[in-house]
Design an enzyme around this catalytic site. Structure first.
Site, PDB file in Angstrom:
ATOM      1  N   LEU A 571       0.828  -1.200   0.000  1.00 13.17           N
ATOM      2  CA  LEU A 571       0.000   0.000   0.000  1.00 13.17           C
ATOM      3  C   LEU A 571       0.860   1.247   0.000  1.00 13.17           C
ATOM      4  O   LEU A 571       0.461   2.297  -0.488  1.00 13.17           O
ATOM      5  CB  LEU A 571      -0.888   0.027   1.247  1.00 13.17           C
ATOM      6  N   GLY A 572       2.021   1.148   0.613  1.00 18.04           N
ATOM      7  CA  GLY A 572       2.888   2.314   0.675  1.00 18.04           C
ATOM      8  C   GLY A 572       4.134   1.977   1.467  1.00 18.04           C
ATOM      9  O   GLY A 572       4.217   0.933   2.096  1.00 18.04           O
ATOM     10  N   GLY A 574       6.727   3.637   4.324  1.00 18.94           N
ATOM     11  CA  GLY A 574       6.907   4.734   5.262  1.00 18.94           C
ATOM     12  C   GLY A 574       8.355   4.848   5.659  1.00 18.94           C
ATOM     13  O   GLY A 574       9.219   4.198   5.083  1.00 18.94           O
ATOM     14  N   GLY A 575       8.583   5.674   6.637  1.00 20.91           N
ATOM     15  CA  GLY A 575       9.940   5.915   7.099  1.00 20.91           C
ATOM     16  C   GLY A 575      10.623   4.665   7.589  1.00 20.91           C
ATOM     17  O   GLY A 575      11.819   4.507   7.437  1.00 20.91           O
ATOM     18  N   PHE A 576       9.864   3.751   8.173  1.00 24.60           N
ATOM     19  CA  PHE A 576      10.533   2.588   8.728  1.00 24.60           C
ATOM     20  C   PHE A 576       9.865   1.274   8.383  1.00 24.60           C
ATOM     21  O   PHE A 576       9.905   0.312   9.127  1.00 24.60           O
ATOM     22  CB  PHE A 576      10.698   2.720  10.236  1.00 24.60           C
ATOM     23  N   GLY A 577       9.222   1.257   7.246  1.00 23.69           N
ATOM     24  CA  GLY A 577       8.652  -0.016   6.859  1.00 23.69           C
ATOM     25  C   GLY A 577       7.704   0.106   5.690  1.00 23.69           C
ATOM     26  O   GLY A 577       7.459   1.191   5.162  1.00 23.69           O
ATOM     27  N   VAL A 579       3.896  -0.928   4.102  1.00 22.41           N
ATOM     28  CA  VAL A 579       2.539  -1.273   4.506  1.00 22.41           C
ATOM     29  C   VAL A 579       1.907  -2.147   3.423  1.00 22.41           C
ATOM     30  O   VAL A 579       1.910  -1.789   2.243  1.00 22.41           O
ATOM     31  CB  VAL A 579       1.685  -0.014   4.748  1.00 22.41           C
ATOM     32  N   LYS A 593       1.668  -3.294   8.620  1.00 26.21           N
ATOM     33  CA  LYS A 593       2.892  -2.503   8.503  1.00 26.21           C
ATOM     34  C   LYS A 593       4.062  -3.387   8.908  1.00 26.21           C
ATOM     35  O   LYS A 593       4.157  -3.848  10.036  1.00 26.21           O
ATOM     36  CB  LYS A 593       2.828  -1.270   9.397  1.00 26.21           C
ATOM     37  N   ASP A 694       4.213  13.766  15.175  1.00 27.52           N
ATOM     38  CA  ASP A 694       4.537  13.630  13.749  1.00 27.52           C
ATOM     39  C   ASP A 694       3.277  13.777  12.908  1.00 27.52           C
ATOM     40  O   ASP A 694       3.041  12.996  11.996  1.00 27.52           O
ATOM     41  CB  ASP A 694       5.230  12.293  13.505  1.00 27.52           C
TER      42      ASP A 694
END
Ligand SMILES: *[C@@H]1O[C@H](CO)[C@@H](O)[C@H](O)[C@H]1NC(C)=O
Ligand SMILES: *[C@@H]1O[C@H](CO)[C@@H](O)[C@H](O)[C@H]1NC(C)=O
Ligand SMILES: *[C@@H]1O[C@H](CO)[C@@H](O)[C@H](O)[C@H]1NC(C)=O
Ligand SMILES: *[C@@H]1O[C@H](CO)[C@@H](O)[C@H](O)[C@H]1NC(C)=O
Ligand SMILES: *[C@@H]1O[C@H](CO)[C@@H](O)[C@H](O)[C@H]1NC(C)=O
Ligand SMILES: *[C@@H]1O[C@H](CO)[C@@H](O)[C@H](O)[C@H]1NC(C)=O
Ligand SMILES: *[C@@H]1O[C@H](CO)[C@@H](O)[C@H](O)[C@H]1NC(C)=O
Length: 917
Positions: A571-572, A574-577, A579, A593, A694
């Protein structure tokens, strides 16, 4: 002063005389002459000196100034016998006093106050004591030789400190006791080049003030000397040319010699040095002589250049081979391991030769493979070496009952055959790596639970990190349990207790379907009750997912539902993984995630645990719900409700590329309101206030109804109760950071308000907080927005062109712009709280009144309740009977098997869930 009657007048004279001296401290030619006569008188055999002239200034080996003041007495090597006059310190102009290698005896008189004295040679006599104030006021003293006198034991007096010009202090064989005084450093004696203290009764460590000293020749050698400890400090004694340390009890590894570029003569023999002979010594260009005999040095026999005279008798160290050459790789690895505990003497003494499997202390082998390291109670200080991961055959690693500190290195999780790690009774702290199939005894250290329970010495017994199948699989049963409850509650009734300890007894029901009996040792008010529930797997093909609580889901299930984490399911990122989208058997979608595996940084782990802690406690319709999680080896996964429309940033900044319609103003307004409500809820939680830290459009997710939920609580930290701000690690995303947070790291709820203000500006303008495609002056949204907002004309231009700007809309946008400006006020106290934002936005949203469907009604969950509240509510609703096994749900039989770990008996009692309780 004792005297006899006949000398009474003389006594009076002397009293008068000494008064003059003590008041004026000056002396004169006459008093000097008197002292010299007294000196001569006390020499039993003055003949060789030929001191017959009435004027001492005319004597051999005596030198005076023109006005008759004595400045030099140099009577060394004359075979003189006798004592020194007690009033020698009235020779106030004396510069040089040399009586070396005679047979003077008796106590040394005080030389205190002789502030012209530069050189004193008293060595090689029979002096029996040295007064404590001997060096007082010798501000010009440069050289002192006290060697080889039969002093009664003494310590180097503090009074030496006044001799700041000191260059040479030599007092070997002088019966000095105690520690080397901490005064020979460069701060006190900036010119000291020679410190010779060999053959005394010194003990204890090298003083730290040696660091940076200017000493070139340092003699501390002895026979059965008692100086001990590490000699690390010499790595900072970069002026050394001569280092004589032999015959003491120095221990530990040899330091780095690379800074000692003038060292020529290095005598370290007859000590207890361990570890490798450093290359920095072997390859030291200035080195001429080195003695290493009779230590317990380890590793390869060093090969010094032929220019170096080496004294290193065979078999008087613990080198792996008697000839230079590399050690067996297992030996090298073990040495790499004990390096981090400074090569303990115990191992250096016992690890002889080149085969660790030849009954080396603490080492057990299977054939040639090391399988057990047992370093229990070995007095180890230092850290657990990450190099242990090179001993791949290791099965048991026992480090209990030492003083190890630091963290358990993540590298240990790479040991494929490790079944037991015992680090009990040490001073370890920090994050506990996730072991796949090892029993880990963490008792009595300073570990901090994932909930951040503080630094209390943990006394909670054993945490079995995980047993075959991982924490994941093991704790899954707890999740299942809650799931059972939940399902059952919905079916009718259930009994809930907080599942603190979960004991699983697999049993065979005799049917085709496996059944699991779950025993929950609850910590309910009535205490200690143990209740047994059965969850039959009556609905094959059904879900394995749970909908409330602190739920762990097996990795197998997550693999299944995400198509083995296939690319198509992403799905996408992110900064640390990454999804992934997952679809459960009944069609329910979830978002998984998955943290970067393997190279799990400290940051990632922090975020993971804090995310769990937060999300399992917080429930709100405008916060993305955590459905479960999984810790398995290096795998860390979070399971969220699926938000089909993705992020707000997608609609705000990427709508063109995505081929979607940009958001209308009313949508934006409602999204802003939803976010404000979610954050207000976070901030307003009565017991614990959460600060998101954040907030940004990519952390705001949209459902099919285009209602927004705040996601990604990874950076949320629990605000300590009663405190509105805390200084903490800087986090968040540049562009959304409140200035005080960016500068000081100070965290209050007002930093979220600031970020929220930035989001409002983005909703209004359709521009990113930080847009690097813009010219410098308009790159940063906040200042640009402020400038544009000054007058109506420019403000109109700043509004996203996709927004249909009728009069009502413009009025609404202007109000929101005003709010945004407030939220982004420079000073935290000038920013409103989220409640104010909710009020402003809801009054604006009222005007449009979108048809709001209450999800709570649909799902039967009040998202505004915290989990404990929800559990309480369920308890209240609890019906007459217990859980009806037939109505509860576990999952398909193959999944059941993978999620029920087989655990060796005896572990059950000490098993705790990952939340550390
Ligand atoms: C050192 O001093 C002690 C006590 O003052 C004395 O007993 C001993 O004989 C002295 N040692 C030497 C070598 O002079
Ligand atoms: C050094 O020796 C003293 C006794 O003289 C002892 O108390 C101390 O523990 C020793 N230190 C080390 C590091 O061996
Ligand atoms: C060496 O000097 C540096 C810098 O002054 C200091 O930080 C370090 O602790 C010293 N090392 C030792 C072993 O004294
Ligand atoms: C040190 O080694 C050198 C060279 O082998 C030798 O001449 C000297 O006597 C040794 N000194 C000691 C104290 O052992
Ligand atoms: C030692 O380990 C190697 C693999 O590292 C393995 O091939 C060998 O069989 C082992 N030997 C014994 C005796 O276990
Ligand atoms: C781990 O254990 C297995 C089974 O005893 C053995 O075959 C294997 O060689 C071991 N691995 C290592 C790296 O020693
Ligand atoms: C863990 O270590 C403690 C202290 O050494 C010990 O009492 C306890 O029995 C150990 N637990 C297990 C499961 O080995």
């Amino acid at each position: 002063m004792k005297s006899k009657k006949p000398h009474l007048s003389l006594v009076c004279f002397f009293i008068l005389f000494s008064n003059v001296v003590s008041v004026y401290s000056q002396g004169s030619a006459a008093t000097d002459a008197a002292v010299m006569q007294e000196f001569k008188k006390q020499i039993i055999n003055p003949n060789p000196l030929n001191w017959n002239d009435p004027d001492p200034c005319k004597w051999d080996k005596v030198q005076c100034t023109k006005d008759g003041r004595v400045i030099r007495i140099q009577v060394g090597d004359q075979g003189l016998k006798g004592t020194l006059p007690s009033n020698i310190n009235t020779l106030t102009e004396l510069q040089v006093f040399e009586v070396q290698r005679n047979t003077f005896t008796g106590p040394l008189p005080s030389f205190s106050g002789l502030n012209s004295l530069q050189t004193i040679l008293l060595n090689g006599n029979g002096f029996t004591s040295i007064p404590n104030d001997f060096f007082q006021g010798m501000t010009n003293l440069q050289s002192v030789y006290l060697d080889s006198n039969p002093f009664s034991s003494w310590t180097v007096p503090e009074s030496l400190k006044s001799a700041t010009a000191l260059q040479i202090f030599s007092a070997y064989s002088a019966n000095i006791t105690g520690k080397i005084p901490d005064l020979f450093g460069g701060n006190t004696f900036s010119s000291l080049t020679t410190l010779h203290l060999s053959f005394n009764n010194l003990e204890g460590p090298l003083p730290s003030s040696f660091s940076g000293s200017s000493i070139q020749s340092l003699w501390l050698n002895s026979i059965r000397g008692k100086l001990n400890g590490s000699i690390d400090v010499i790595q900072n004694m970069t002026r050394l040319t001569q280092l004589w340390f032999s015959g003491n009890q120095f221990s530990g590894p040899l330091p780095d010699f690379s800074g000692l570029t003038q060292l020529e003569d290095c005598n370290l023999r007859d000590n207890s040095f361990t570890g490798l002979v450093p290359d920095s010594l072997v390859n030291l260009p200035s080195l001429k002589v080195v003695n290493l005999t009779n230590n317990i040095l380890q590793g390869p026999t060093p090969r010094f250049p032929s220019s170096v005279r080496v004294d290193m008798l065979d078999n008087t160290n613990s080198f792996c081979l008697s000839q230079p050459g590399p050690c067996d790789s297992r030996v090298s690895t073990l040495l790499d391991v004990v390096k981090d505990v400074r090569y303990p003497t115990k191992f250096a003494e016992n690890w002889k030769g080149n085969d660790p499997c030849s009954r080396w202390l603490g080492i057990t082998c299977d054939g040639e493979n090391i399988t057990v390291l047992n370093f229990q109670k070995s007095g180890l200080t230092g850290i657990i070496s990450p190099n242990l991961s090179s001993i791949t055959s290791i099965q048991r690693l026992i480090l209990a009952d030492n003083s190890l500190t630091g963290t358990i290195p993540n590298e240990l999780t790479l040991l494929p055959n490790l079944t037991e790690l015992d680090v009990s009774n040490n001073q370890l702290y920090g994050k506990i790596p996730q072991f796949k199939s090892s029993m880990v005894n963490l008792t009595n250290n300073f570990f901090q639970g994932p909930n951040g329970n503080g630094n209390k010495k943990s006394s909670t017994g054993v945490v079995v990190g995980s047993v075959i199948g991982g924490v994941c699989g093991a704790v899954a049963v707890a999740g299942l349990f809650v799931f059972c409850l939940y399902r059952t509650k919905r079916m009718r009734s259930g009994r809930v207790q907080s599942p603190h300890t979960v004991v699983i007894h697999p049993h065979h029901s005799g049917s085709d379907q496996d059944a699991v009996k779950i025993t929950v040792a609850g910590s309910s008010v009535n205490g200690g009750t143990t209740e047994t529930y059965s969850c039959g797997s009556s609905a094959p093909g059904d879900l394995h997912i749970v909908e409330a609580g602190n739920m762990v889901i097996s990795i197998q299930v997550l693999r299944n539902v995400t198509n083995n984490f296939s690319e198509e399911n992403i799905l996408g990122r992110g900064g640390f993984g990454t999804v992934y989208k997952g679809e459960l058997h009944d069609g329910t979608k979830i978002a998984v995630k998955r943290m970067e595996s393997g190279v799990m940084s400290e940051k990632g782990l922090d975020e993971f645990t804090s995310e769990i802690a937060v999300l399992t406690k917080v429930r709100h319709r405008h916060l993305v719900a955590l459905l479960g999680y999984c810790l398995d080896g290096n795998e860390r996964l979070l399971v969220y409700e699926y938000m089909p429309q993705g992020t707000v940033s997608r609609y705000l900044f990427n709508w063109k590329e995505e081929g979607i319609k940009p958001l209308e103003w009313t949508r934006r307004l409602i999204i802003a309101l939803d976010v404000a409500r979610g954050v207000e809820y976070l901030h307003g939680l009565a017991q614990q206030s959460f600060i998101h830290r954040d907030l940004k459009p990519s952390n705001i997710l949209l459902g099919d109804d285009m209602r927004a939920k705040v996601a990604d609580f990874g950076l949320v930290r629990l605000a300590p109760e009663g405190k509105t701000s805390l200084v903490t690690r800087l986090a968040g995303t540049f562009g959304y950071l409140a200035p005080e947070y960016a500068v000081t790291g100070r965290v209050t709820t007002k930093i979220d308000v600031f970020s929220f203000g930035v989001i409002l500006m983005e909703l209004i303008t359709g521009r990113r907080a930080l847009d690097e495609s813009q010219p410098e002056e308009s790159m940063h949204l906040v200042p640009w927005f402020r400038r544009m907002h000054i007058n109506k004309e420019t403000f109109r231009k700043a509004i996203d062109h996709t927004i249909d700007l009728d009069e009502d809309t413009l009025a609404s946008v202007s109000k929101v712009a005003e709010l945004a400006g407030h939220c982004c006020a420079r000073e935290p106290h000038q920013r409103p709280d989220m409640g104010h934002a909710v009020n402003v936005l809801s009054s604006l949203a009222e005007l449009w009144k979108p048809a709001e469907v209450d999800e709570d009604e649909i799902y039967g969950i009040d998202y505004d309740m915290t989990l404990p509240q929800a559990v309480k509510k369920w308890q209240a609703l609890e019906g007459m009977s217990g859980i009806d096994g037939s109505s509860s749900y576990i999952g398909s039989s193959e999944n059941t098997q993978t999620s029920i770990p087989t655990r060796p008996s005896g572990f059950a009692d000490s098993f705790t869930s990952v939340d550390g309780r």
